[in-house]
Design a protein around this motif. Structure first.
Motif, PDB file in Angstrom:
ATOM      1  N   ALA A   2       5.043  -3.293  55.362  1.00  0.00           N
ATOM      2  CA  ALA A   2       5.731  -2.298  56.179  1.00  0.00           C
ATOM      3  C   ALA A   2       4.941  -1.009  56.248  1.00  0.00           C
ATOM      4  O   ALA A   2       4.934  -0.331  57.269  1.00  0.00           O
ATOM      5  CB  ALA A   2       7.124  -2.029  55.630  1.00  0.00           C
ATOM      6  N   LEU A   3       4.255  -0.677  55.163  1.00  0.00           N
ATOM      7  CA  LEU A   3       3.459   0.544  55.151  1.00  0.00           C
ATOM      8  C   LEU A   3       2.288   0.437  56.114  1.00  0.00           C
ATOM      9  O   LEU A   3       1.991   1.382  56.842  1.00  0.00           O
ATOM     10  CB  LEU A   3       2.951   0.844  53.742  1.00  0.00           C
ATOM     11  CG  LEU A   3       2.087   2.095  53.611  1.00  0.00           C
ATOM     12  CD1 LEU A   3       2.908   3.323  53.963  1.00  0.00           C
ATOM     13  CD2 LEU A   3       1.531   2.212  52.233  1.00  0.00           C
ATOM     14  N   SER A   4       1.626  -0.708  56.158  1.00  0.00           N
ATOM     15  CA  SER A   4       0.485  -0.841  57.057  1.00  0.00           C
ATOM     16  C   SER A   4       0.913  -0.797  58.518  1.00  0.00           C
ATOM     17  O   SER A   4       0.209  -0.247  59.359  1.00  0.00           O
ATOM     18  CB  SER A   4      -0.290  -2.125  56.757  1.00  0.00           C
ATOM     19  OG  SER A   4       0.505  -3.250  57.019  1.00  0.00           O
ATOM     20  N   ILE A   5       2.079  -1.345  58.834  1.00  0.00           N
ATOM     21  CA  ILE A   5       2.574  -1.274  60.206  1.00  0.00           C
ATOM     22  C   ILE A   5       2.908   0.174  60.550  1.00  0.00           C
ATOM     23  O   ILE A   5       2.591   0.641  61.644  1.00  0.00           O
ATOM     24  CB  ILE A   5       3.799  -2.190  60.394  1.00  0.00           C
ATOM     25  CG1 ILE A   5       3.366  -3.642  60.279  1.00  0.00           C
ATOM     26  CG2 ILE A   5       4.475  -1.937  61.737  1.00  0.00           C
ATOM     27  CD1 ILE A   5       4.494  -4.636  60.270  1.00  0.00           C
ATOM     28  N   SER A   6       3.473   0.912  59.608  1.00  0.00           N
ATOM     29  CA  SER A   6       3.785   2.312  59.852  1.00  0.00           C
ATOM     30  C   SER A   6       2.519   3.127  60.054  1.00  0.00           C
ATOM     31  O   SER A   6       2.469   4.006  60.916  1.00  0.00           O
ATOM     32  CB  SER A   6       4.582   2.889  58.678  1.00  0.00           C
ATOM     33  OG  SER A   6       5.789   2.203  58.520  1.00  0.00           O
ATOM     34  N   PRO A  46     -11.294  -4.238  50.487  1.00  0.00           N
ATOM     35  CA  PRO A  46     -10.253  -4.228  49.452  1.00  0.00           C
ATOM     36  C   PRO A  46     -10.188  -2.905  48.680  1.00  0.00           C
ATOM     37  O   PRO A  46      -9.103  -2.451  48.312  1.00  0.00           O
ATOM     38  CB  PRO A  46     -10.652  -5.376  48.521  1.00  0.00           C
ATOM     39  CG  PRO A  46     -11.470  -6.278  49.366  1.00  0.00           C
ATOM     40  CD  PRO A  46     -12.192  -5.381  50.320  1.00  0.00           C
ATOM     41  N   GLY A  47     -11.330  -2.270  48.474  1.00  0.00           N
ATOM     42  CA  GLY A  47     -11.333  -0.972  47.801  1.00  0.00           C
ATOM     43  C   GLY A  47     -10.655   0.105  48.626  1.00  0.00           C
ATOM     44  O   GLY A  47      -9.904   0.930  48.096  1.00  0.00           O
ATOM     45  N   ILE A  48     -10.904   0.098  49.931  1.00  0.00           N
ATOM     46  CA  ILE A  48     -10.259   1.053  50.822  1.00  0.00           C
ATOM     47  C   ILE A  48      -8.758   0.803  50.864  1.00  0.00           C
ATOM     48  O   ILE A  48      -7.953   1.732  50.797  1.00  0.00           O
ATOM     49  CB  ILE A  48     -10.879   0.976  52.233  1.00  0.00           C
ATOM     50  CG1 ILE A  48     -12.339   1.423  52.197  1.00  0.00           C
ATOM     51  CG2 ILE A  48     -10.072   1.802  53.233  1.00  0.00           C
ATOM     52  CD1 ILE A  48     -13.088   1.188  53.488  1.00  0.00           C
ATOM     53  N   ARG A  49      -8.381  -0.458  50.944  1.00  0.00           N
ATOM     54  CA  ARG A  49      -6.958  -0.809  50.992  1.00  0.00           C
ATOM     55  C   ARG A  49      -6.244  -0.384  49.710  1.00  0.00           C
ATOM     56  O   ARG A  49      -5.149   0.172  49.751  1.00  0.00           O
ATOM     57  CB  ARG A  49      -6.792  -2.312  51.221  1.00  0.00           C
ATOM     58  CG  ARG A  49      -5.325  -2.710  51.376  1.00  0.00           C
ATOM     59  CD  ARG A  49      -5.179  -4.168  51.750  1.00  0.00           C
ATOM     60  NE  ARG A  49      -5.728  -4.379  53.092  1.00  0.00           N
ATOM     61  CZ  ARG A  49      -6.665  -5.290  53.370  1.00  0.00           C
ATOM     62  NH1 ARG A  49      -7.143  -6.063  52.441  1.00  0.00           N
ATOM     63  NH2 ARG A  49      -7.104  -5.418  54.598  1.00  0.00           N
ATOM     64  N   SER A  50      -6.870  -0.601  48.559  1.00  0.00           N
ATOM     65  CA  SER A  50      -6.224  -0.207  47.300  1.00  0.00           C
ATOM     66  C   SER A  50      -6.167   1.308  47.157  1.00  0.00           C
ATOM     67  O   SER A  50      -5.198   1.842  46.610  1.00  0.00           O
ATOM     68  CB  SER A  50      -6.946  -0.838  46.109  1.00  0.00           C
ATOM     69  OG  SER A  50      -8.239  -0.297  45.957  1.00  0.00           O
ATOM     70  N   GLY A  57       1.429   5.545  47.358  1.00  0.00           N
ATOM     71  CA  GLY A  57       2.348   5.489  46.218  1.00  0.00           C
ATOM     72  C   GLY A  57       2.478   6.829  45.536  1.00  0.00           C
ATOM     73  O   GLY A  57       3.561   7.236  45.125  1.00  0.00           O
ATOM     74  N   TRP A  58       1.357   7.531  45.429  1.00  0.00           N
ATOM     75  CA  TRP A  58       1.361   8.848  44.818  1.00  0.00           C
ATOM     76  C   TRP A  58       2.163   9.837  45.660  1.00  0.00           C
ATOM     77  O   TRP A  58       2.945  10.629  45.139  1.00  0.00           O
ATOM     78  CB  TRP A  58      -0.078   9.322  44.626  1.00  0.00           C
ATOM     79  CG  TRP A  58      -0.187  10.686  44.030  1.00  0.00           C
ATOM     80  CD1 TRP A  58       0.000  11.020  42.736  1.00  0.00           C
ATOM     81  CD2 TRP A  58      -0.512  11.890  44.722  1.00  0.00           C
ATOM     82  NE1 TRP A  58      -0.187  12.362  42.575  1.00  0.00           N
ATOM     83  CE2 TRP A  58      -0.509  12.923  43.768  1.00  0.00           C
ATOM     84  CE3 TRP A  58      -0.810  12.190  46.038  1.00  0.00           C
ATOM     85  CZ2 TRP A  58      -0.775  14.239  44.121  1.00  0.00           C
ATOM     86  CZ3 TRP A  58      -1.081  13.505  46.368  1.00  0.00           C
ATOM     87  CH2 TRP A  58      -1.066  14.495  45.414  1.00  0.00           C
TER      88      TRP A  58
END
Length: 64
Positions: A2-6, A46-50, A57-58
């Motif tokens: 949901a976050l990526s769609i937002s 994957p590093g960018i995504r994390s 989250g922060w």
């Protein structure tokens, strides 16, 4: 998910506003999008995504 769609929706709105106001031209915008697609298929994706997940989250943990 949901976050990526937002984020996609938010960035899409920003791009439309930039193109309509004249701050972003079409051809450099297409080049930037293609760069993003090619970057997503590299090993750094994957590093960018994390990093984005950690940052979001922060930000959501902040209480105003």
């Amino acid at each position: 998910m949901a976050l990526s769609i937002s984020l996609v929706l938010l960035f899409g709105i920003i791009v439309v506003i930039l193109v309509r106001t004249g701050y972003q031209r079409i051809l450099p915008g297409i080049a930037t999008c293609l760069f993003g697609f090619f970057l997503a298929s590299t090993g750094i994706a994957p590093g960018i995504r994390s990093a984005i997940t950690s940052l979001s989250g922060w930000i959501s943990a902040l209480s105003f």
